[in-house]
Design a protein around this motif. Structure first.
Motif, short mmCIF file in Angstrom:
data_model
loop_
_atom_site.label_atom_id
_atom_site.label_comp_id
_atom_site.label_asym_id
_atom_site.label_seq_id
_atom_site.Cartn_x
_atom_site.Cartn_y
_atom_site.Cartn_z
N SER A 163 6.87 2.82 3.37
CA SER A 163 7.88 3.05 4.40
C SER A 163 7.77 4.44 5.02
CB SER A 163 9.28 2.87 3.80
OG SER A 163 9.40 1.53 3.36
N SER B 175 1.89 3.39 -7.54
CA SER B 175 2.15 3.96 -8.86
C SER B 175 2.00 2.91 -9.96
CB SER B 175 3.58 4.52 -8.89
OG SER B 175 4.50 3.48 -8.64
N THR C 64 0.82 -1.22 0.00
CA THR C 64 0.00 0.00 0.00
C THR C 64 0.86 1.28 0.00
OG1 THR C 64 -0.14 -0.13 2.41
CG2 THR C 64 -1.95 -1.12 1.15
N GLU D 129 0.72 12.52 -13.86
CA GLU D 129 0.04 12.80 -12.60
C GLU D 129 0.94 13.77 -11.81
OE1 GLU D 129 0.04 9.22 -10.28
OE2 GLU D 129 -1.96 9.60 -9.49
P1 NAP Z 1 4.74 3.64 -5.06
O1 NAP Z 1 6.07 4.27 -5.14
O2 NAP Z 1 4.32 2.75 -6.18
O3 NAP Z 1 4.70 2.89 -3.66
C1 NAP Z 1 3.58 2.15 -3.25
C2 NAP Z 1 4.02 0.95 -2.46
O4 NAP Z 1 4.82 0.11 -3.27
C3 NAP Z 1 4.86 1.30 -1.23
O5 NAP Z 1 4.53 0.40 -0.19
C4 NAP Z 1 6.28 1.03 -1.72
O6 NAP Z 1 7.18 0.68 -0.68
C5 NAP Z 1 6.05 -0.16 -2.60
N1 NAP Z 1 7.10 -0.37 -3.60
C6 NAP Z 1 8.03 0.52 -4.05
N2 NAP Z 1 8.84 -0.08 -4.95
C7 NAP Z 1 8.42 -1.36 -5.05
C8 NAP Z 1 8.86 -2.48 -5.81
N3 NAP Z 1 9.88 -2.40 -6.67
N4 NAP Z 1 8.21 -3.67 -5.67
C9 NAP Z 1 7.16 -3.75 -4.83
N5 NAP Z 1 6.71 -2.73 -4.07
C10 NAP Z 1 7.33 -1.55 -4.19
O7 NAP Z 1 3.58 4.73 -4.97
P2 NAP Z 1 3.46 5.92 -3.94
O8 NAP Z 1 4.31 7.03 -4.40
O9 NAP Z 1 3.62 5.42 -2.55
O10 NAP Z 1 1.92 6.28 -4.10
C11 NAP Z 1 1.46 7.19 -5.02
C12 NAP Z 1 0.83 6.48 -6.21
O11 NAP Z 1 -0.23 5.65 -5.77
C13 NAP Z 1 0.21 7.46 -7.17
O12 NAP Z 1 0.50 7.08 -8.49
C14 NAP Z 1 -1.28 7.30 -6.90
O13 NAP Z 1 -2.11 7.66 -7.98
C15 NAP Z 1 -1.38 5.86 -6.57
N6 NAP Z 1 -2.61 5.57 -5.80
C16 NAP Z 1 -3.61 4.88 -6.42
C17 NAP Z 1 -4.78 4.63 -5.74
C18 NAP Z 1 -5.90 3.88 -6.39
O14 NAP Z 1 -6.77 3.41 -5.67
N7 NAP Z 1 -5.92 3.75 -7.70
C19 NAP Z 1 -4.93 5.07 -4.43
C20 NAP Z 1 -3.89 5.77 -3.82
C21 NAP Z 1 -2.72 6.01 -4.54
P3 NAP Z 1 8.20 1.74 -0.04
O15 NAP Z 1 7.36 2.80 0.57
O16 NAP Z 1 8.93 0.92 0.96
O17 NAP Z 1 9.04 2.25 -1.15
#
Ligand code: NAP
Length: 483
Positions: A181, A232, A152, A384
């Motif tokens: 994190s 993302s 998440t 975005e």
């Molecule tokens: P993110 O960078 O994709 O991180 C989300 C989660 O994925 C975090 O727990 C992160 O862990 C983990 N993660 C990072 N690299 C990874 C990898 N290589 N393999 C597996 N997991 C990994 O996204 P974010 O910046 O936190 O969140 C923003 C994004 O979420 C935006 O694009 C937003 O639009 C999207 N979002 C979508 C919804 C929906 O319902 N469609 C809702 C909310 C947000 P770490 O924190 O430990 O890096």
């Protein structure tokens, strides 16, 4: 500090609180000041494998409970969340930055998901199908998928977990959760409340740590039958491909690039109110945020003026202070992306009607911004922004608005404002998005399906559809019945 009541600095696995095998930890900071709020374990593959084993051991007894028994625990959790709303909201604001009222709203929203799925748990119906053969019977039942791995994001540290966990538990699944994190305390607080209300050991597990190794174990361990991810599009695509290589079920809630369309016949005050909530909730850091505001030529100037005035009036500051409507952005990378989008837009002809720069508060505070004269050639039209910038695009005809709105790889939420019923219906059908707000700037609720199409992902959360994502369909043909 009331929030410390639920601030855990260890992970919850198999009903016990653990540290990382290595003893390593990660600091969690307050985006308002960068001050360290505490530390959480940096777990890896081995701890994840043990959490998955615990979830596997817990699964048979959890799925065997009566639906009502699972529902009772979900209701107890919902009640506990509401009872602790102030403390949990404060904790959330401190690690994430959003204003306290929004944080408490998020906790209440999470509780609503647990309540909704407690109710839905008792409605997992199957089918009987008229048999095509004499003397035989055709039955369809639904079964929980099994152990689920959840990853998440930081922007809704509570509710992004609540809407996955509530549906999974209702269906009879067990879960291993890896929160972002930057915001792990809200996740660990959910675990602490699950422990308090009496969920059996292993049913809910929360692990903090390195995303790569934890995700590798979740994707490759054969005991995990489903991966659910919110985050993302980039990470979602790679995670989804890895999960599918092991033929696990996948749900993906990914990024968005929402158009917010204002027609000449719109109620302008209502549209401004909708744009404010859609664009500036959580400082523009929501996946359903209006990213492109398309305004018809006849009302463009009037709408721009009203929106800029409302934006200039927003109070920016520490989300724990009374009356603050905009907190800091999550980190410096978010500030830099917001700045880059504004700089690119200005270089290509946009002009700033409000804000436009880092806020005088310093750190990761950013001025809520309105840009006029945005065009499809700008970065802000394609990516975005995930920051507090409202770019205004001008259009002439309905057909042009549809073409502009759909000109994106994303397909999560969209919004439009009109008082023409025929146009409302045409637009609703023409827009290629999973969710449509008609004269509404915020559509999320536990009773309706949340999710997107195209690069915004697959699967739905909330509603009756959200439960289906955690159920397998089983077909049984009964013969030899002597009928
Ligand atoms: P993110 O960078 O994709 O991180 C989300 C989660 O994925 C975090 O727990 C992160 O862990 C983990 N993660 C990072 N690299 C990874 C990898 N290589 N393999 C597996 N997991 C990994 O996204 P974010 O910046 O936190 O969140 C923003 C994004 O979420 C935006 O694009 C937003 O639009 C999207 N979002 C979508 C919804 C929906 O319902 N469609 C809702 C909310 C947000 P770490 O924190 O430990 O890096």
């Amino acid at each position: 500090m009331i929030s410390d009541a639920w601030r855990r600095e260890d992970c919850y696995v198999d009903g016990a609180w653990i540290g990382a095998d290595s003893g390593e930890t990660m600091a969690v900071t307050n985006p308002v000041s960068g001050a360290v709020l505490g530390h959480v374990p940096r777990c890896g593959r081995a701890e994840t494998a043990r959490a998955i084993a615990a979830a596997s051991r817990a699964f048979p007894a959890w799925r065997a409970l009566l639906a009502k028994e699972r529902a009772d625990l979900l209701l107890a959790l919902a009640d506990a969340l509401l009872q602790e709303k102030a403390a949990l909201g404060e904790l959330l604001t401190r690690e994430q930055g959003k204003p306290r009222a929004e944080a408490e709203g998020e906790i209440a929203g999470g509780a609503a998901f647990f309540r909704w799925f407690a109710e839905e748990a008792r409605r997992v119906y199957g089918d009987t199908i008229p048999s095509p053969w004499a003397g035989k019977r055709v039955l369809v039942t639904k079964e929980p998928v099994g152990v689920v791995g959840a990853i998440t994001p930081w922007n809704f540290p509570h509710s992004m977990i609540a809407r996955k966990l509530s549906a999974a538990l209702a269906a009879g699944c067990t879960m291993v959760i890896k929160p972002a994190s930057q915001t792990p305390f809200s996740a660990l607080a959910i675990a602490a409340l699950c422990d308090k209300v009496g969920f059996p050991a292993g049913v809910v597990n929360v692990l903090t740590g390195a995303a790569g190794p934890i995700a590798d174990e979740l994707c490759e361990n054969p005991a995990v039958r489903k991966i659910t991810f919110t985050g993302s599009t980039e990470v979602g695509k790679s995670l989804g491909a890895r999960a599918l290589a092991h033929m696990k079920r996948v749900s993906m809630e990914l990024g968005g690039n929402a158009p917010f369309i204002v027609f000449d016949d719109a109620d302008l005050d209502l549209a401004v109110q909708g744009a404010m909530i859609s664009k500036f909730r959580n400082m523009g850091q929501t996946c359903v945020c209006a990213n492109r505001i398309l305004v018809q030529a006849g009302v463009y100037e009037a709408f721009a003026e009203k929106l800029a005035a409302a934006v200039r009036a927003l109070k920016v500051g520490d989300g724990l202070e009374d009356g603050v409507q905009q907190g800091p952005l999550i980190d410096m990378a978010a500030v830099q992306k917001t700045e880059a989008h504004i700089a690119d837009a200005r270089a290509k002809g946009a002009c700033v009607l409000a804000g436009g720069a880092r806020h005088a508060n310093g750190g990761t505070f950013f001025e809520p911004t309105v840009l006029a004269g945005a065009t499809a050639q700008m970065l802000i039209a394609r990516e975005e922004t995930f920051g507090p910038v409202a770019p205004l695009f001008r259009f002439e005809t309905e057909a042009e608005a549809v073409a502009l709105a759909n000109d994106t790889t994303f397909g999560l939420a969209c919004y439009f404002y009109t008082r023409d019923l025929g146009r409302a219906w045409r637009m609703m059908e023409a827009l290629e998005f999973g969710m449509v707000g008609v004269n509404e700037g915020l559509a999320s609720t536990e009773v309706a399906p949340f999710g997107g199409v195209k690069d915004s992902g697959m699967g739905r959360e909330g509603s009756k559809y959200g439960l289906e994502d955690y159920l397998n369909v089983k077909y049984a043909l009964f013969g030899g019945l002597g009928l």
